[in-house]
Design a protein around this motif. Structure first.
Motif, mmCIF file in Angstrom:
data_model
loop_
_atom_site.group_PDB
_atom_site.id
_atom_site.type_symbol
_atom_site.label_atom_id
_atom_site.label_comp_id
_atom_site.label_asym_id
_atom_site.label_seq_id
_atom_site.Cartn_x
_atom_site.Cartn_y
_atom_site.Cartn_z
ATOM 1 N N THR A 24 -15.158 20.007 27.771
ATOM 2 C CA THR A 24 -14.757 21.305 28.296
ATOM 3 C C THR A 24 -14.468 21.223 29.782
ATOM 4 O OG1 THR A 24 -16.117 22.382 26.627
ATOM 5 C CG2 THR A 24 -15.434 23.729 28.479
ATOM 6 N N SER A 25 -15.337 20.524 30.515
ATOM 7 C CA SER A 25 -15.081 20.390 31.954
ATOM 8 C C SER A 25 -13.829 19.546 32.216
ATOM 9 C CB SER A 25 -16.285 19.786 32.663
ATOM 10 O OG SER A 25 -16.495 18.464 32.246
ATOM 11 N N HIS A 26 -13.565 18.559 31.364
ATOM 12 C CA HIS A 26 -12.349 17.749 31.496
ATOM 13 C C HIS A 26 -11.112 18.606 31.255
ATOM 14 C CE1 HIS A 26 -9.482 14.466 30.963
ATOM 15 N NE2 HIS A 26 -9.135 15.025 29.823
ATOM 16 N N LEU A 27 -11.178 19.478 30.238
ATOM 17 C CA LEU A 27 -10.011 20.283 29.893
ATOM 18 C C LEU A 27 -9.741 21.395 30.903
ATOM 19 C CD1 LEU A 27 -10.394 20.447 26.031
ATOM 20 C CD2 LEU A 27 -8.587 19.327 27.324
ATOM 21 N N GLU A 28 -10.740 21.749 31.708
ATOM 22 C CA GLU A 28 -10.478 22.712 32.775
ATOM 23 C C GLU A 28 -9.529 22.124 33.816
ATOM 24 O OE1 GLU A 28 -14.303 23.763 34.235
ATOM 25 O OE2 GLU A 28 -14.727 25.102 32.560
ATOM 26 N N LEU A 29 -9.617 20.817 34.026
ATOM 27 C CA LEU A 29 -8.728 20.151 34.980
ATOM 28 C C LEU A 29 -7.400 19.750 34.344
ATOM 29 C CD1 LEU A 29 -11.276 17.805 36.771
ATOM 30 C CD2 LEU A 29 -10.263 19.896 37.659
ATOM 31 N N HIS A 30 -7.448 19.308 33.092
ATOM 32 C CA HIS A 30 -6.265 18.780 32.401
ATOM 33 C C HIS A 30 -5.949 19.664 31.200
ATOM 34 C CE1 HIS A 30 -6.918 15.210 34.845
ATOM 35 N NE2 HIS A 30 -8.180 15.248 34.461
ATOM 36 N N ARG B 212 -19.648 19.770 26.284
ATOM 37 C CA ARG B 212 -19.637 20.246 27.670
ATOM 38 C C ARG B 212 -18.823 19.323 28.566
ATOM 39 N NH1 ARG B 212 -25.724 22.690 27.835
ATOM 40 N NH2 ARG B 212 -25.167 24.466 26.555
ATOM 41 N N ARG B 213 -18.883 18.013 28.296
ATOM 42 C CA ARG B 213 -18.104 17.055 29.089
ATOM 43 C C ARG B 213 -16.602 17.262 28.836
ATOM 44 N NH1 ARG B 213 -20.645 12.775 27.483
ATOM 45 N NH2 ARG B 213 -19.139 12.147 25.942
ATOM 46 N N SER C 140 -7.522 15.461 23.727
ATOM 47 C CA SER C 140 -8.898 15.858 24.043
ATOM 48 C C SER C 140 -9.223 17.208 23.423
ATOM 49 C CB SER C 140 -9.104 15.920 25.546
ATOM 50 O OG SER C 140 -9.044 14.632 26.095
ATOM 51 N N GLN C 141 -8.236 18.092 23.355
ATOM 52 C CA GLN C 141 -8.458 19.379 22.689
ATOM 53 C C GLN C 141 -8.784 19.178 21.218
ATOM 54 O OE1 GLN C 141 -5.138 22.014 23.272
ATOM 55 N NE2 GLN C 141 -5.315 21.966 25.507
ATOM 56 N N ARG C 142 -8.081 18.251 20.597
ATOM 57 C CA ARG C 142 -8.334 17.952 19.183
ATOM 58 C C ARG C 142 -9.734 17.369 19.004
ATOM 59 N NH1 ARG C 142 -7.343 13.382 15.573
ATOM 60 N NH2 ARG C 142 -7.082 14.217 13.484
ATOM 61 N N GLY C 143 -10.105 16.452 19.901
ATOM 62 C CA GLY C 143 -11.445 15.881 19.834
ATOM 63 C C GLY C 143 -12.525 16.926 20.029
ATOM 64 N N LEU C 144 -12.261 17.885 20.907
ATOM 65 C CA LEU C 144 -13.209 18.968 21.133
ATOM 66 C C LEU C 144 -13.376 19.816 19.878
ATOM 67 C CD1 LEU C 144 -15.002 20.638 23.062
ATOM 68 C CD2 LEU C 144 -12.939 21.872 23.727
ATOM 69 N N ARG C 145 -12.255 20.153 19.235
ATOM 70 C CA ARG C 145 -12.327 20.955 18.009
ATOM 71 C C ARG C 145 -13.079 20.219 16.903
ATOM 72 N NH1 ARG C 145 -6.975 22.286 19.452
ATOM 73 N NH2 ARG C 145 -6.162 20.787 17.965
#
Length: 90
Positions: free
Chosen positions: A37-43, A34-35, A49-54
Motif C-alpha cells: 500500500t505504501s509502495h502504491l501511494e508513490l507508484h 501495508r508495504r 503490484s496492484q494485482r499482487g495486493l488484491r
C-alpha cells in the motif's frame, strides 16, 4: 521510498516456532499489504503490484474467515492486535 515501521506484535521466538500458524500467516500478509500500500501511494500506475495486493488481500480474507469459523476468540484477539476491520457479511 519512505521507510515505514511495520507491526512487530509477534516476538522473535514465536516467529521461529509458529511459522505455519494461521495467526502468523495473517500477520505476515498484513505486513505485506501495508508495504504494498505504501509502495502504491508513490507508484500509482504499478498494475502488477496492484494485482499482487488484491491477491494477498484475498488470501488474508480467506484465512480470517477460516479462523473466525474455527475459533472466534482468537479471531477477535488477532483483529484487535493487528488493527484490521472486520469484513462485511453478506
Amino acid at each position: 521510498m519512505v521507510k515505514n515501521s511495520f507491526i512487530s506484535v509477534i516476538s522473535q521466538e514465536e516467529k521461529e516456532e509458529n511459522k505455519g500458524s494461521v495467526e502468523f500467516q495473517v500477520f505476515s500478509f498484513t505486513n505485506k499489504i501495508r508495504r504494498l500500500t505504501s509502495h502504491l501511494e508513490l507508484h500509482k500506475k504499478d498494475y502488477l503490484s496492484q494485482r499482487g495486493l488484491r491477491k494477498t488481500l484475498g488470501k488474508r480474507q480467506r484465512l480470517l474467515a477460516y479462523l473466525s469459523k474455527k475459533n472466534r476468540i482468537r479471531y477477535k484477539e488477532l483483529i484487535g492486535q493487528l488493527d484490521i476491520r472486520e469484513p462485511k457479511t453478506r
